[in-house]
Design an enzyme around this catalytic site. Structure first.
Site, PDB file in Angstrom:
ATOM      1  N   ASN A  53       0.808  -1.279   0.045  1.00 55.42           N
ATOM      2  CA  ASN A  53       0.126  -0.120   0.192  1.00 55.42           C
ATOM      3  C   ASN A  53       0.945   1.290  -0.010  1.00 55.42           C
ATOM      4  OD1 ASN A  53      -2.400  -1.338   0.059  1.00 55.42           O
ATOM      5  ND2 ASN A  53      -2.390  -1.725   2.194  1.00 55.42           N
ATOM      6  N   CYS A  54       2.104   1.027  -0.483  1.00 59.57           N
ATOM      7  CA  CYS A  54       3.040   2.313  -0.406  1.00 59.57           C
ATOM      8  C   CYS A  54       2.931   2.471  -2.142  1.00 59.57           C
ATOM      9  CB  CYS A  54       4.314   2.310   0.273  1.00 59.57           C
ATOM     10  SG  CYS A  54       3.921   2.440   1.973  1.00 59.57           S
TER      11      CYS A  54
END
Length: 116
Positions: free
Chosen positions: A114-115
């Site tokens: 999720n980065c």
């Protein structure tokens, strides 16, 4: 694997393989010396405060088998070091840019999910 970069450290014989974003290909290559080298390449001096956070992220990885994204990183820091250090602004001051990604890279871990 032609896109992999190679870092040299300690001596001319020992090389580290990293992916195109600078994360270690083999996590067992990580050491404090490697973290110091990678930080120096980013013009970052690792202080005891930096090492506290790196240790938290490495412990998180051992427990959950993933590097924490920003929210879990803040929560883990707060739970370990208290309210004052468990804030995103504190982490951004220590690790400018994207703290979760930068800490994971310096800690020898994969890029957090999720980065961007």
């Amino acid at each position: 694997m032609k896109d992999q970069q190679i870092y040299r450290y300690l001596d001319e014989e020992k090389k580290l393989r990293v992916d195109p974003e600078g994360y270690l290909v083999d996590q067992t290559d990580w050491s404090e010396t490697v973290a110091e080298l990678m930080a120096a390449e980013e013009e970052l001096d690792l202080t005891p405060e930096h090492w506290e956070i790196i240790e938290i992220v490495r412990a998180f990885y051992q427990r959950y088998e993933m590097a924490p994204a920003m929210r879990p990183l803040v929560k883990a820091t707060k739970n370990t070091l208290g309210e004052e250090k468990g804030r995103s602004i504190y982490l951004m001051q220590l690790f400018p840019g994207s703290p979760a990604k930068r800490i994971a890279r310096l800690a020898g871990l994969p890029k957090p999910t999720n980065c961007l």
